[in-house]
Design a protein around this motif. Structure first.
Motif: not given
Length: 179
Positions: A136-159
């Protein structure tokens, strides 16, 4: 032996999309989730094939070989479909993968995109591995990273997602041709 021009100089059989606008993050993540659901079928068939051919009786036997086999099967699946432009999930959500110029991917670029797409999962898996965390804890960390990685696309010039930027690819909106 004749010298061939680079792939960029060759005419494409699929016209380059005129609109290279990235689909919304919500659409891309919905497509990503749908792709995950479809991958259950691929895993089932590949796992059945592996288990039958290797005569594996217990799911934990040959676990690392099965993981390596699935990595190769996923690579073949995604490389094949991305070189064609779309997976089934991408077709459903009207998303197409193209190179920076809007042309279809070569198989080499599709393979590079596949390898770099593991940036969605490898960093958190490597971070939790030494700690033997419960599932459960590993899943939370992996899903948290996936959310962060997805949101990082906002910083790319073409999204675009950053693995796409590194691979020289991009996701674009693609309306199917009306018949």
């Amino acid at each position: 032996m004749p010298v061939l021009p680079p792939p960029e100089a060759l005419p494409s059989t699929v016209p380059a999309p005129t609109n290279l606008q990235a689909p919304s993050l919500v659409r891309r993540m919905a497509c990503w989730m749908y792709e995950g659901i479809l991958m259950f079928g691929v895993v089932f068939i590949a796992g059945y094939l592996f288990g039958t051919l290797s005569q594996t009786r217990n799911a934990l036997d040959n676990r690392h070989a099965l993981q390596a086999f699935l990595f190769v099967v996923f690579g073949i699946y995604f490389t094949w479909f991305w070189a064609k432009g779309q997976t089934l999930a991408m077709k459903t959500w009207n998303i197409r993968v193209v190179d920076r110029g809007g042309r279809p991917l070569t198989q080499a670029r599709a393979l590079l995109r596949y390898v770099l797409s593991w940036l969605w999962f490898l960093p958190p898996l490597a971070a939790v591995a030494p700690f033997s965390l419960p599932g459960g804890e590993a899943t939370v960390i992996v899903l948290g990273w996936v959310a962060v990685w997805a949101l990082l696309s906002r910083f790319h010039p073409q999204q675009q997602f950053w693995h796409d930027a590194l691979a020289g690819t991009r996701l674009v909106h693609h309306e199917p041709v009306k018949k």
